[in-house]
Design a protein around this motif. Structure first.
Motif, mmCIF file in Angstrom:
data_model
loop_
_atom_site.group_PDB
_atom_site.id
_atom_site.type_symbol
_atom_site.label_atom_id
_atom_site.label_comp_id
_atom_site.label_asym_id
_atom_site.label_seq_id
_atom_site.Cartn_x
_atom_site.Cartn_y
_atom_site.Cartn_z
ATOM 1 N N ARG A 280 55.194 -6.313 17.418
ATOM 2 C CA ARG A 280 55.918 -5.496 16.179
ATOM 3 C C ARG A 280 55.239 -6.341 14.880
ATOM 4 N NH1 ARG A 280 60.406 -5.165 19.570
ATOM 5 N NH2 ARG A 280 61.295 -7.045 18.844
ATOM 6 N N ALA A 281 55.256 -7.890 15.096
ATOM 7 C CA ALA A 281 54.858 -8.484 14.045
ATOM 8 C C ALA A 281 53.391 -8.361 13.659
ATOM 9 C CB ALA A 281 54.973 -10.205 14.315
ATOM 10 N N LEU A 282 52.495 -7.987 14.596
ATOM 11 C CA LEU A 282 51.136 -7.635 14.663
ATOM 12 C C LEU A 282 51.108 -6.188 13.614
ATOM 13 C CD1 LEU A 282 49.396 -8.446 17.842
ATOM 14 C CD2 LEU A 282 49.395 -9.799 15.656
ATOM 15 N N LYS A 283 51.808 -5.510 13.839
ATOM 16 C CA LYS A 283 52.031 -4.179 13.134
ATOM 17 C C LYS A 283 52.212 -4.560 11.792
ATOM 18 C CE LYS A 283 52.533 -0.214 14.344
ATOM 19 N NZ LYS A 283 51.342 0.808 14.085
ATOM 20 N N VAL A 284 53.134 -5.547 11.541
ATOM 21 C CA VAL A 284 53.508 -5.617 9.969
ATOM 22 C C VAL A 284 52.588 -6.658 9.451
ATOM 23 C CG1 VAL A 284 55.406 -6.952 8.664
ATOM 24 C CG2 VAL A 284 56.003 -5.249 10.619
ATOM 25 N N ALA A 285 52.225 -7.632 9.977
ATOM 26 C CA ALA A 285 51.367 -8.539 9.438
ATOM 27 C C ALA A 285 49.960 -8.071 9.102
ATOM 28 C CB ALA A 285 51.170 -9.934 10.161
ATOM 29 N N LEU A 286 49.331 -7.384 10.054
ATOM 30 C CA LEU A 286 48.115 -6.983 10.105
ATOM 31 C C LEU A 286 47.633 -5.590 9.817
ATOM 32 C CD1 LEU A 286 46.577 -8.962 12.966
ATOM 33 C CD2 LEU A 286 46.803 -9.849 10.698
ATOM 34 N N GLY A 287 48.694 -4.584 9.940
ATOM 35 C CA GLY A 287 48.597 -3.068 9.682
ATOM 36 C C GLY A 287 48.063 -2.398 10.460
ATOM 37 N N CYS A 288 47.866 -3.007 11.853
ATOM 38 C CA CYS A 288 47.065 -2.423 12.997
ATOM 39 C C CYS A 288 47.463 -1.036 13.461
ATOM 40 C CB CYS A 288 46.869 -3.470 14.118
ATOM 41 S SG CYS A 288 48.391 -3.896 14.810
ATOM 42 N N ARG B 174 53.580 -15.244 11.583
ATOM 43 C CA ARG B 174 54.887 -16.046 11.629
ATOM 44 C C ARG B 174 55.766 -15.329 10.702
ATOM 45 N NH1 ARG B 174 52.265 -20.925 12.257
ATOM 46 N NH2 ARG B 174 52.341 -21.445 10.042
ATOM 47 N N ALA B 175 55.027 -15.271 9.256
ATOM 48 C CA ALA B 175 55.810 -14.510 8.276
ATOM 49 C C ALA B 175 56.392 -13.278 8.668
ATOM 50 C CB ALA B 175 55.301 -14.619 7.226
ATOM 51 N N ALA B 176 55.885 -12.481 9.471
ATOM 52 C CA ALA B 176 56.189 -11.277 9.735
ATOM 53 C C ALA B 176 57.132 -11.092 10.885
ATOM 54 C CB ALA B 176 54.821 -10.307 10.209
ATOM 55 N N MET B 177 57.351 -12.246 11.649
ATOM 56 C CA MET B 177 58.169 -12.219 13.036
ATOM 57 C C MET B 177 59.520 -11.678 12.686
ATOM 58 S SD MET B 177 56.188 -12.850 15.567
ATOM 59 C CE MET B 177 57.611 -13.348 16.959
ATOM 60 N N ASP B 178 60.091 -12.370 11.588
ATOM 61 C CA ASP B 178 61.662 -11.972 11.451
ATOM 62 C C ASP B 178 61.802 -10.449 10.653
ATOM 63 O OD1 ASP B 178 62.576 -14.267 12.528
ATOM 64 O OD2 ASP B 178 62.566 -15.106 10.637
ATOM 65 N N ALA B 179 60.814 -10.138 9.781
ATOM 66 C CA ALA B 179 60.859 -8.764 9.369
ATOM 67 C C ALA B 179 60.153 -7.640 10.203
ATOM 68 C CB ALA B 179 59.707 -8.631 8.032
ATOM 69 N N ALA B 180 59.967 -8.009 11.366
ATOM 70 C CA ALA B 180 59.327 -6.850 12.219
ATOM 71 C C ALA B 180 60.250 -6.463 13.168
ATOM 72 C CB ALA B 180 58.038 -7.536 13.161
ATOM 73 N N GLU B 181 61.252 -5.809 12.773
ATOM 74 C CA GLU B 181 62.441 -5.477 13.703
ATOM 75 C C GLU B 181 61.903 -4.071 13.974
ATOM 76 O OE1 GLU B 181 64.884 -7.023 14.988
ATOM 77 O OE2 GLU B 181 63.647 -8.667 13.858
#
Ligand SMILES: [Zn+2]
Length: 154
Positions: free
Chosen positions: A77-85, A139-146
């Motif tokens: 989920r964090a990769l989706k948020v951080a990288l927009g994959c 890391r910065a996206a981990m908490d936001a990536a619900e």
């Protein structure tokens, strides 16, 4: 067991803090760290591994297997948020016939893009500074990536 008796395990070195700048997650039991080898044209693969040495899936205690999967999902989920994959591949290899070449259990969490030709793309060794910069973004996206932010419906 396929590891030689004198195996200098690279992921036990990670677990000992040897790549702490490149970590995206670490709760003392499960670690997520940027992969050393990254596809040349779409970097971002994170390796999820247990801090304790287990060679393969057959050896994993049930509770640890669950924690590894939970961490893999959070990182996906964090990769989706951080990288927009546009997609994420989870890939985990056991024994030489299964494609394993590091003898410490690990899951590849791979950001994917339409037409990225991941399996045909050459890999390159990514320097620590680059991996650390990517790790900081994830890391910065981990908490936001619900889950509700990155669900399949989006
Ligand atoms: Zn190890």
């Amino acid at each position: 067991m396929h590891a030689p008796a004198d195996y200098a395990c690279p992921f036990c070195r990670v677990a000992a803090g040897g790549e702490s700048q490149a970590e995206v997650f670490n709760d003392g039991v499960v670690i997520g760290v940027m992969g050393l080898h990254q596809p040349a044209n779409h970097a971002g693969t994170v390796l999820v591994l247990p801090a304790q040495h287990f060679e393969n899936t057959y050896e994993l205690p049930d509770e640890l297997a669950g924690r590894l999967m939970v961490a893999s999902a959070r990182i996906a989920r964090a990769l989706k948020v951080a990288l927009g994959c546009e997609g994420v591949t989870l890939r985990q290899n056991n024994e030489p016939a299964g494609g394993q070449d590091v003898w410490h259990w690990h899951m590849h969490v791979i950001p994917r893009y339409a037409g990225d030709q991941y399996f045909q793309t050459p890999m390159r060794m990514m320097p620590l500074a680059e991996r650390a910069a990517l790790a900081a973004r994830i890391r910065a996206a981990m908490d936001a990536a619900e889950p509700d932010r990155v669900g399949g419906a989006s």
